[in-house]
Write an enzyme that holds these catalytic residues in place. Structure first.
Site, PDB file in Angstrom:
ATOM      1  N   HIS A   1       1.701   0.102  -8.490  1.00 14.62           N
ATOM      2  CA  HIS A   1       1.837  -1.202  -7.838  1.00 14.62           C
ATOM      3  C   HIS A   1       0.424  -1.718  -7.562  1.00 14.62           C
ATOM      4  O   HIS A   1      -0.424  -0.986  -7.021  1.00 14.62           O
ATOM      5  CB  HIS A   1       2.553  -1.079  -6.497  1.00 14.62           C
ATOM      6  CG  HIS A   1       3.986  -0.646  -6.577  1.00 14.62           C
ATOM      7  ND1 HIS A   1       5.029  -1.540  -6.500  1.00 14.62           N
ATOM      8  CD2 HIS A   1       4.552   0.578  -6.698  1.00 14.62           C
ATOM      9  CE1 HIS A   1       6.178  -0.873  -6.576  1.00 14.62           C
ATOM     10  NE2 HIS A   1       5.913   0.420  -6.695  1.00 14.62           N
TER      11      HIS A   1
ATOM     12  N   HIS B   1       4.581   4.000 -12.499  1.00 14.66           N
ATOM     13  CA  HIS B   1       4.031   2.645 -12.372  1.00 14.66           C
ATOM     14  C   HIS B   1       3.066   2.585 -11.200  1.00 14.66           C
ATOM     15  O   HIS B   1       3.276   3.219 -10.169  1.00 14.66           O
ATOM     16  CB  HIS B   1       5.137   1.598 -12.207  1.00 14.66           C
ATOM     17  CG  HIS B   1       6.156   1.922 -11.160  1.00 14.66           C
ATOM     18  ND1 HIS B   1       7.183   2.831 -11.372  1.00 14.66           N
ATOM     19  CD2 HIS B   1       6.318   1.478  -9.892  1.00 14.66           C
ATOM     20  CE1 HIS B   1       7.916   2.913 -10.279  1.00 14.66           C
ATOM     21  NE2 HIS B   1       7.413   2.102  -9.355  1.00 14.66           N
TER      22      HIS B   1
HETATM   23  P1  AMP Z   1       9.331   1.876  -6.922  1.00 15.21           P
HETATM   24  O1  AMP Z   1      10.122   1.711  -5.652  1.00 15.21           O
HETATM   25  O2  AMP Z   1       7.930   2.363  -6.692  1.00 15.21           O
HETATM   26  O3  AMP Z   1      10.080   2.702  -7.943  1.00 15.21           O
HETATM   27  O4  AMP Z   1       9.131   0.426  -7.496  1.00 15.21           O
HETATM   28  C1  AMP Z   1       9.950  -0.158  -8.457  1.00 15.21           C
HETATM   29  C2  AMP Z   1       9.579  -1.610  -8.483  1.00 15.21           C
HETATM   30  O5  AMP Z   1      10.109  -2.185  -9.669  1.00 15.21           O
HETATM   31  C3  AMP Z   1      10.152  -2.423  -7.311  1.00 15.21           C
HETATM   32  O6  AMP Z   1       9.062  -3.032  -6.609  1.00 15.21           O
HETATM   33  C4  AMP Z   1      11.045  -3.449  -7.983  1.00 15.21           C
HETATM   34  O7  AMP Z   1      11.028  -4.696  -7.345  1.00 15.21           O
HETATM   35  C5  AMP Z   1      10.468  -3.504  -9.381  1.00 15.21           C
HETATM   36  N1  AMP Z   1      11.389  -3.933 -10.434  1.00 15.21           N
HETATM   37  C6  AMP Z   1      12.650  -3.501 -10.649  1.00 15.21           C
HETATM   38  N2  AMP Z   1      13.173  -4.083 -11.741  1.00 15.21           N
HETATM   39  C7  AMP Z   1      12.209  -4.906 -12.230  1.00 15.21           C
HETATM   40  C8  AMP Z   1      12.146  -5.810 -13.325  1.00 15.21           C
HETATM   41  N3  AMP Z   1      13.172  -5.970 -14.169  1.00 15.21           N
HETATM   42  N4  AMP Z   1      10.988  -6.512 -13.515  1.00 15.21           N
HETATM   43  C9  AMP Z   1       9.954  -6.367 -12.671  1.00 15.21           C
HETATM   44  N5  AMP Z   1       9.952  -5.530 -11.622  1.00 15.21           N
HETATM   45  C10 AMP Z   1      11.061  -4.817 -11.387  1.00 15.21           C
END
Ligand code: AMP
Ligand code: ZN
Length: 113
Positions: free
Chosen positions: A101, A99
């Site tokens: 950001h 993903h």
């Molecule tokens: P990372 O730490 O780069 O793996 O980022 C994962 C991101 O996914 C974090 O910023 C979380 O807040 C976000 N996240 C987790 N679950 C969900 C969800 N159900 N919908 C939207 N964002 C999410």
């Protein structure tokens, strides 16, 4: 990937606040925003990390191009924004579905923490 949260979002098993969607990618607001605008752009295909993109060069480049549409749509293209791709433990990667950001809406400090 049965247990992957982002695959579940792609499959509409978990709701998300979707900003953009087409046949290959999806963008939705982060559930725990770190800036006034915090969107995650993902491939619909399950790709674990930046270390696993070898076979998907076209898809990855298309994702990069889509960022422009997304930041224009949410209104941060002129003020500026930051893209972040965490990879692995030291970067604090929590969800192992690739993903990007996209963060904006405030002054972002540098270097990042
Ligand atoms: P990372 O730490 O780069 O793996 O980022 C994962 C991101 O996914 C974090 O910023 C979380 O807040 C976000 N996240 C987790 N679950 C969900 C969800 N159900 N919908 C939207 N964002 C999410
Ligand atoms: Zn997945």
């Amino acid at each position: 990937m049965e247990e992957c949260i982002f695959c579940k979002i792609v499959n509409k098993e978990i709701k998300a606040n979707v900003v953009y969607e087409d046949e290959k990618v999806m963008a939705f607001y982060d559930i725990n925003p770190q800036a006034p605008f915090h969107v995650l752009l993902i491939p619909k295909k399950h790709i674990s990390t930046l270390l696993d993109i070898e076979e998907d060069k076209i898809l990855i480049s298309e994702m990069m191009v889509k960022i422009k549409d997304i930041v224009e749509k949410i209104g941060i293209s002129k003020s500026g924004f930051r893209t972040v791709i965490n990879c692995g433990k030291d970067a604090g990667m929590d969800i192992f579905h690739l993903h990007i950001h996209i963060l904006g809406g405030r002054r972002l400090s540098w270097p990042p923490g």
